[in-house]
Design an enzyme around this catalytic site. Structure first.
Site, mmCIF file in Angstrom:
data_model
loop_
_atom_site.group_PDB
_atom_site.id
_atom_site.type_symbol
_atom_site.label_atom_id
_atom_site.label_comp_id
_atom_site.label_asym_id
_atom_site.label_seq_id
_atom_site.Cartn_x
_atom_site.Cartn_y
_atom_site.Cartn_z
ATOM 1 N N SER A 16 0.821 -1.210 0.000
ATOM 2 C CA SER A 16 0.000 0.000 0.000
ATOM 3 C C SER A 16 0.851 1.254 0.000
ATOM 4 O O SER A 16 0.544 2.225 -0.693
ATOM 5 C CB SER A 16 -0.926 -0.009 1.218
ATOM 6 O OG SER A 16 -1.816 -1.099 1.168
ATOM 7 N N ALA A 17 1.930 1.266 0.777
ATOM 8 C CA ALA A 17 2.803 2.441 0.830
ATOM 9 C C ALA A 17 3.766 2.489 -0.349
ATOM 10 O O ALA A 17 3.959 3.539 -0.972
ATOM 11 C CB ALA A 17 3.582 2.455 2.144
ATOM 12 N N GLU A 37 9.853 -5.881 -5.053
ATOM 13 C CA GLU A 37 8.773 -6.644 -4.435
ATOM 14 C C GLU A 37 9.170 -8.109 -4.338
ATOM 15 O O GLU A 37 9.554 -8.727 -5.346
ATOM 16 C CB GLU A 37 7.482 -6.500 -5.239
ATOM 17 C CG GLU A 37 6.356 -7.440 -4.855
ATOM 18 C CD GLU A 37 5.989 -7.392 -3.376
ATOM 19 O OE1 GLU A 37 5.799 -8.466 -2.766
ATOM 20 O OE2 GLU A 37 5.908 -6.268 -2.818
ATOM 21 N N ALA A 38 9.084 -8.665 -3.121
ATOM 22 C CA ALA A 38 9.470 -10.064 -2.917
ATOM 23 C C ALA A 38 8.508 -11.022 -3.592
ATOM 24 O O ALA A 38 8.893 -12.131 -3.974
ATOM 25 C CB ALA A 38 9.542 -10.367 -1.418
ATOM 26 N N HIS A 471 -4.177 -6.062 11.365
ATOM 27 C CA HIS A 471 -3.890 -4.631 11.333
ATOM 28 C C HIS A 471 -2.622 -4.349 12.128
ATOM 29 O O HIS A 471 -2.579 -3.469 12.972
ATOM 30 C CB HIS A 471 -5.074 -3.835 11.901
ATOM 31 C CG HIS A 471 -6.321 -3.954 11.093
ATOM 32 N ND1 HIS A 471 -7.574 -3.663 11.602
ATOM 33 C CD2 HIS A 471 -6.521 -4.327 9.804
ATOM 34 C CE1 HIS A 471 -8.480 -3.850 10.668
ATOM 35 N NE2 HIS A 471 -7.867 -4.259 9.569
#
Length: 534
Positions: A16-17, A37-38, A471
């Site tokens: 998201s970030a 990105e993994a 969360h």
């Protein structure tokens, strides 16, 4: 890409970030940006159909599938943590709910010493991100990348839930992200034309055409490279070989509340004694790394329904599955187009709470957690959790191997107030189910069942059967105290050229779902990095 290649900014994590940062830092054309990105590409059909979270939430191809250590306060239970391992990160596998939290959450951040993070400060960045279906107003933006929409399908159970909340003196609220959060009403969702709106579709996809942005998937970052106490680049594994990339300006960790502190520790930044125990030479003794872990833990109450209008009924019928599948394919409408929770309630259940202390996620289906599937009868559920938990945990190393999962110790339900709120919440849910109009749909309470009657019995049920809504925040806390990891500009304290920009910087957990606040954090960070105003 070539080994040793240089970029102005290196972003680790396309969640998201990271997707927001990749877009904003590359949009001028002046900066070269590398996004690592993994996981893989977000090309799974189940990512883009909203109801597909039921599959991606347990799919190891797009999911880290973390597992916690045994939780003492939960009688030794371990808890499953789904986290996105794909372009878009957890915004590609989450429940699509758009909630910002209470204004008081951000004002509290400011009171902790984080200048520039009051609600008044962050609201412009929520608005900048948002493409609000209902249009722009004092609280909402309509020109941003992230589409936020009303539910196109409304199950009569949701109207009944809202009506029964009102019968208990809880006001109706048609905008949880507006003037106030308290009340009951419908969620909005990150859905565009019946399809999931992830950070990848909203922010990254339009930016990937730019020649100054390089995106690598299946690129597992193993450490930040440091020259003394200056970040100079990263080391990552890609296509079977070890690769280094150099950062002319900054390395930005946006790997999430698990992997960002993990990467800091693997790079020699963290509690020096703990790092040395795992054979890692400490570069900077920063004891707050991995500490301050917070999450929403709660439980669900489920009922048997007297009408065949739940998602359980759809899944028990091949004909209905085919019908709703065709409905979504042809019209992008129907039960497959809705988020994980359709209606919500934010309420105060303890007398000393000045603002809502409890959240309900009302669901027109019922079942177990994640891999357990739906019950084989008509049913619906309420998931309830304290919104500002006091329980704190930690993330520590299990080994110096970057591919080994760190130790996740959330310490769920260890705080007495958290337990009291959850117990009172379940009692409120029962009162609502016993009142009209929701009572007209109820055959009986299925779980925990009427035999679970006393406060202690309810608490025991929540201990033995509760779960989290993933969360996780706080493990690279923003602040000015000795346990802070980043300053209010999100720079890692004591290290030049290194920031953390994701949910891990939250000093305290916001009152609700975390995707929208994480996108806001990245919007604000991008503006800070580029010296821009709101």
């Amino acid at each position: 890409m070539q080994d040793g290649q240089s970029f102005d900014y290196i972003i680790v994590g396309a969640g998201s970030a990271g997707c927001v940062l990749a877009n904003r830092l590359s949009e001028s054309g002046r900066n070269s940006v590398l996004l690592l990105e993994a996981g893989g590409k977000d090309d799974s059909f189940w990512i883009h159909i909203p109801i597909g979270y039921g599959k991606t939430i347990v799919d190891e191809r797009v999911n880290w599938k973390f597992q916690t250590e045994a939780n003492h306060a939960l009688g030794g239970r371990t808890i499953y943590w789904p986290r996105g391992k794909v372009l878009g990160g957890s915004s590609s596998i989450n429940g699509l709910i758009y909630i910002r939290g209470q204004a008081e959450d951000y004002d509290h951040w400011r009171q902790l010493g984080n200048v520039g993070w009051s609600y008044e400060d962050v609201l412009p960045f929520f608005k900048k991100a948002e493409n609000q279906e209902n249009g722009a107003d004092a609280y909402h933006g309509a020109d941003g990348p992230l589409r936020v929409t009303n539910l196109r399908e409304r199950n009569p159970l949701c109207d009944a839930f809202i009506g029964s909340a009102q019968s208990q003196g809880i006001p109706r609220n048609d905008d949880f992200n507006g003037a106030r959060q308290e009340g009951a009403g419908y969620f909005q969702a990150t859905v565009r034309n019946g399809r999931r709106e992830s950070a990848a579709t909203a922010y990254l996809r339009p930016a990937m055409r730019r020649p100054n942005l390089t995106v690598l998937t299946r690129a597992m970052t193993e450490k930040v490279l440091l020259d003394g106490q200056k970040a100079t680049g990263v080391q990552f594994r890609h296509e079977g070989r070890m690769v280094t990339a150099k950062a002319n300006r900054e390395v930005i960790l946006s790997a999430g509340s698990v992997k960002s502190p993990h990467l800091l520790m693997l790079s020699g930044i963290g509690n020096a004694r703990h790092l040395a125990q795992h054979g890692i030479a400490p570069v900077l003794d920063l004891p707050g790394v991995g500490q301050n872990l917070q999450d929403h833990y709660g439980g669900q109450i489920t009922w048997k329904c007297n009408r065949a209008i739940t998602m359980n009924d759809v899944m028990m019928s091949r004909f209905r599955q085919l019908k709703v599948g065709l409905q979504w394919l042809l019209t992008r409408r129907g039960p497959l187009s809705v988020p994980a929770g359709q209606a919500a309630l934010f309420a105060r259940v303890l007398p000393d709470s000045a603002t809502p202390d409890l959240q309900f996620l009302f669901q027109t289906f019922s079942g177990g957690y994640y891999e357990d599937g739906l019950f084989k009868f008509s049913g619906f559920a309420n998931f309830l959790c304290p919104v500002r938990p006091n329980s704190r945990g930690q993330i520590t190393l299990s080994s110096a191997d970057a591919h080994a999962q760190p130790r996740l110790e959330p310490n769920y339900f260890s705080d007495e107030r958290d337990r009291r709120i959850a117990v009172e919440g379940l009692k409120l849910a029962r009162r609502m189910a016993a009142s009209k109009p929701l009572a007209d749909f109820v055959i009986e309470e299925h779980l925990p069942g009427s035999a679970t009657a006393t406060d202690q019995e309810i608490e025991d049920y929540l201990v033995q059967n509760g779960g989290c809504v993933s969360h996780q925040v706080g493990t690279c806390k923003m602040g000015t105290d000795a346990m802070a990891v980043v300053d209010p500009q999100l720079r890692v304290r004591g290290v030049e050229g290194l920031r953390v920009v994701d949910a891990s910087i939250m000093p305290t957990l916001i009152s609700g779902n975390t995707n929208a606040p994480t996108i806001m954090i990245a919007e604000k960070a991008a503006a800070t990095i580029q010296g821009q105003a709101a």
